[in-house]
Design a protein around this motif. Structure first.
Motif, PDB file in Angstrom:
ATOM      1  N   HIS A  91      49.446   2.344 -44.005  1.00  0.00           N
ATOM      2  CA  HIS A  91      49.067   3.197 -42.869  1.00  0.00           C
ATOM      3  C   HIS A  91      50.322   3.634 -42.102  1.00  0.00           C
ATOM      4  CE1 HIS A  91      45.498   0.729 -43.813  1.00  0.00           C
ATOM      5  NE2 HIS A  91      44.816   1.820 -43.473  1.00  0.00           N
TER       6      HIS A  91
ATOM      7  N   GLN B 117      51.000   6.492 -40.688  1.00  0.00           N
ATOM      8  CA  GLN B 117      50.741   7.286 -39.485  1.00  0.00           C
ATOM      9  C   GLN B 117      50.534   6.382 -38.270  1.00  0.00           C
ATOM     10  OE1 GLN B 117      47.444   9.874 -40.321  1.00  0.00           O
ATOM     11  NE2 GLN B 117      48.650  11.239 -41.642  1.00  0.00           N
ATOM     12  N   GLU B 118      49.798   5.279 -38.465  1.00  0.00           N
ATOM     13  CA  GLU B 118      49.573   4.340 -37.354  1.00  0.00           C
ATOM     14  C   GLU B 118      50.887   3.682 -36.947  1.00  0.00           C
ATOM     15  OE1 GLU B 118      47.596   4.788 -39.826  1.00  0.00           O
ATOM     16  OE2 GLU B 118      45.590   5.104 -38.987  1.00  0.00           O
TER      17      GLU B 118
ATOM     18  N   ALA C   5      52.772   6.084 -34.831  1.00  0.00           N
ATOM     19  CA  ALA C   5      52.176   6.213 -33.500  1.00  0.00           C
ATOM     20  C   ALA C   5      52.601   5.054 -32.600  1.00  0.00           C
ATOM     21  CB  ALA C   5      50.654   6.262 -33.614  1.00  0.00           C
TER      22      ALA C   5
ATOM     23  N   ASN D 182      52.451   4.402 -28.504  1.00  0.00           N
ATOM     24  CA  ASN D 182      50.996   4.250 -28.401  1.00  0.00           C
ATOM     25  C   ASN D 182      50.603   2.819 -28.819  1.00  0.00           C
ATOM     26  OD1 ASN D 182      48.261   4.475 -28.297  1.00  0.00           O
ATOM     27  ND2 ASN D 182      48.095   6.267 -29.647  1.00  0.00           N
TER      28      ASN D 182
ATOM     29  N   VAL E  65      47.185   1.539 -30.717  1.00  0.00           N
ATOM     30  CA  VAL E  65      47.013   1.559 -32.179  1.00  0.00           C
ATOM     31  C   VAL E  65      47.215   0.163 -32.759  1.00  0.00           C
ATOM     32  CG1 VAL E  65      47.832   2.627 -34.318  1.00  0.00           C
ATOM     33  CG2 VAL E  65      47.753   3.966 -32.218  1.00  0.00           C
TER      34      VAL E  65
ATOM     35  N   LYS F 155      44.059  -1.450 -33.557  1.00  0.00           N
ATOM     36  CA  LYS F 155      43.468  -0.918 -34.789  1.00  0.00           C
ATOM     37  C   LYS F 155      44.073  -1.598 -36.006  1.00  0.00           C
ATOM     38  CE  LYS F 155      42.713   3.431 -37.253  1.00  0.00           C
ATOM     39  NZ  LYS F 155      42.952   4.897 -37.253  1.00  0.00           N
ATOM     40  N   LEU F 156      45.387  -1.805 -35.995  1.00  0.00           N
ATOM     41  CA  LEU F 156      46.058  -2.483 -37.113  1.00  0.00           C
ATOM     42  C   LEU F 156      45.615  -3.936 -37.232  1.00  0.00           C
ATOM     43  CD1 LEU F 156      49.649  -1.040 -36.582  1.00  0.00           C
ATOM     44  CD2 LEU F 156      48.077  -0.479 -38.462  1.00  0.00           C
TER      45      LEU F 156
END
Length: 547
Positions: free
Chosen positions: A503, A505-506, A509, A514, A517, A520-521
């Motif tokens: 991932h 992109q995460e 970010a 950010n 995020v 989310k990870l």
């Protein structure tokens, strides 16, 4: 073999303005000390033109069955499940020539209860006959203590709930007028199909303590809370099991309404309330009924009423008896009851033949109010949690057993017990004693969470399995379901690195600032480990790798 059954011919809201129920606290009425509550003048019942406020006044008469192996004046055994008429002595059946012999255990129980309720225990008390004629009262009278009871002038302090929580600061005190010893009556069992009444005299003569509370309450919630506190005190003392379902604690409620500043209204008595929930409902209904009756120009009758549990209302039973109807007279077969203290105790007195008030006072057990304070101080829990532990039968013992066997912090234990454990019990309408999960099993589970062997979500899954599969242990469930947390640091770091690689992109970010995020990870890593990784450890590893 049991004797044949005898036969005879069958003949939580408070009120404030107006009569509308509200969920806020009551408009508390302040009864005038020493004033007789009954008012016979019809003029006092007429509502004032334009008046809208009503105040309710509630007093209670509570009959608690004394925990004793035998009855008050006979040697008959006391057993709730005994076959009908199998525990009846000649005296209980009122056969001619039989005489009462006072049960010393019952006297000690009444003294202990009086001391716990801050009463003055009378060194001399008298017994009286109270005459009334029912089929379940063979003698035609009840032996009681109307003139000079065993204890007088006490008080009971109880805490009210503020919103959804109990508050030790929101307390009220109800005065205890007196505590008296008396006999219970037998039981009438009505058989409507045969139009007859069956009489069981097993209960006749069982020792009772009647606790008379002054009219210091103003709604059903207050009365219910006071009775619950008394119930806890009686159980702590061991003077009564106070099991309302078995008739060991029965309540009569005296209810009246009036305009603030005016004399008290005519009272009605709601008899034989055998549930705290129904007690609150019956009182609130009766308050509302009286207000509506007076608003419509009617009059309140001085009568005895019963609470219909199915309909949720009170119904008229009979006119209220007065003292003259009972024809009280001194009990000729019993001398005055003499008690002693340390100063008046005769030097040669047999300890088994006398009752020493000071000796009993020194051995009073810890009362519920003291227990709550100790729990808050010992375990650092909130005051409302201490109320919850005591208000649920058996929950305090369950909590203390768990605390002895677990390494988890008290606040975490209390959270599990009051939310998860108690929630399961409530959903299934079970008592603490009926729980399929033992204190030892819960203690083991919480220790595993505390030592990070399993995660909190996994612990809840194990709890559910323990509830459903009583034969399995905590360790077996964890092993079968593979719920233990990953302890291998290198393996967890590899999984985190793989998630970051998949991932980009995460990752970008997060590097741009950010930080949301990251959560989310963490979720992605937990899914990759099937929930077997500690979120805190995952976050620490991710933050290190993202640097």
């Amino acid at each position: 073999m049991a004797a044949p059954i005898l036969r005879c011919a069958r003949a939580g809201r408070c009120w404030s303005l107006g009569s509308r129920p509200r969920r806020t606290r009551a408009l508390f009425a302040e009864p005038v000390p020493g004033r007789v509550r009954e008012q016979s003048s019809a003029a006092l019942q007429e509502p004032r033109p334009g008046a809208h406020e009503w105040a309710a006044v509630v007093g209670l008469e509570i009959h608690a069955q004394i925990s004793s192996n035998s009855k008050l004046f006979s040697g008959s055994q006391v057993s709730f499940l005994a076959p009908p008429n199998s525990s009846v002595s000649f005296f209980d059946a009122s056969l001619p020539g039989t005489l009462p012999v006072l049960n010393r255990r019952c006297v000690k129980a009444a003294v202990m209860t009086g001391l716990a309720l801050n009463c003055t225990v009378n060194k001399k008390s008298l017994f009286d006959r109270k005459h009334y004629f029912y089929a379940d009262l063979p003698a035609g009278y009840q032996i009681t203590q109307q003139r000079l009871p065993i204890a007088v002038n006490g008080c009971l302090t109880y805490s009210l709930s503020v919103g959804a929580h109990w508050s030790p600061s929101a307390t009220k005190t109800v005065r205890i007028k007196q505590i008296q010893l008396e006999q219970d009556s037998g039981k009438s069992l009505h058989d409507d199909t045969r139009s007859q009444t069956l009489i069981d005299l097993n209960r006749a003569g069982v020792g009772l303590m009647e606790v008379v509370m002054e009219p210091d309450m103003s709604c059903g919630a207050e009365a219910a809370t006071a009775v619950r506190e008394l119930q806890l005190i009686l159980r702590a003392l061991g003077t009564s099991q106070a099991n309302m379902a078995e008739g060991q604690l029965r309540v009569d409620a005296n209810v009246s309404v009036h305009h603030p500043g005016e004399p008290l209204g005519v009272r009605t008595e709601v008899k034989n309330l055998n549930s705290i929930r129904f007690l609150a409902k019956a009182i609130d209904y009766e308050i509302q009924r009286q207000i509506e009756e007076l608003r419509n120009g009617g009059k309140i009758l001085n009568e005895t009423r019963a609470f219909d549990e199915k309909l949720g209302c009170t119904v008229s039973m009979r006119d209220k008896e007065g003292k003259q109807d009972y024809r009280f007279m001194p009990e000729p077969n019993l001398p005055p009851l003499i008690l002693y203290d340390a100063e008046s105790l005769p030097t040669a007195a047999d300890p088994q033949q006398v009752v020493n008030i000071d000796w009993i006072r020194e051995r009073l057990p810890e009362l519920p109010s003291v227990t709550r304070g100790r729990l808050v101080e010992q375990y650092g829990i909130l005051p409302e949690h201490s109320f919850a532990l005591l208000n649920e039968d058996g929950l305090l013992e369950f909590f203390q057993t768990v605390m002895k066997e677990t390494r988890a912090e008290p606040k975490k234990v209390i959270g599990w017990i009051l939310s998860t454990f108690l929630g399961y019990l409530k959903q299934r309408n079970l008592a603490v004693s009926e729980s399929p999960i033992s204190p030892s099993s819960l203690a083991e589970l919480l220790s595993l969470v505390d030592s990070k062997v399993i995660s909190l979500p996994a612990a809840k899954q194990v709890f559910e399995e323990l509830w459903q599969n009583q034969g399995k242990t905590t360790g077996q469930i964890i092993q079968e379901k593979k719920l233990e947390l990953l302890q291998n640091q290198e393996e967890l770091e590899e999984i985190c690195q793989a998630v970051l690689a998949e991932h980009p992109q995460e990752v970008m970010a997060v590097k741009k600032g950010n930080q949301k995020v990251v959560n989310k990870l963490i979720g992605m890593v937990r899914r990759a480990t099937e929930g077997r990784a500690d979120p805190i450890r995952i976050k620490q590893i991710l933050e290190k790798q993202l640097q």
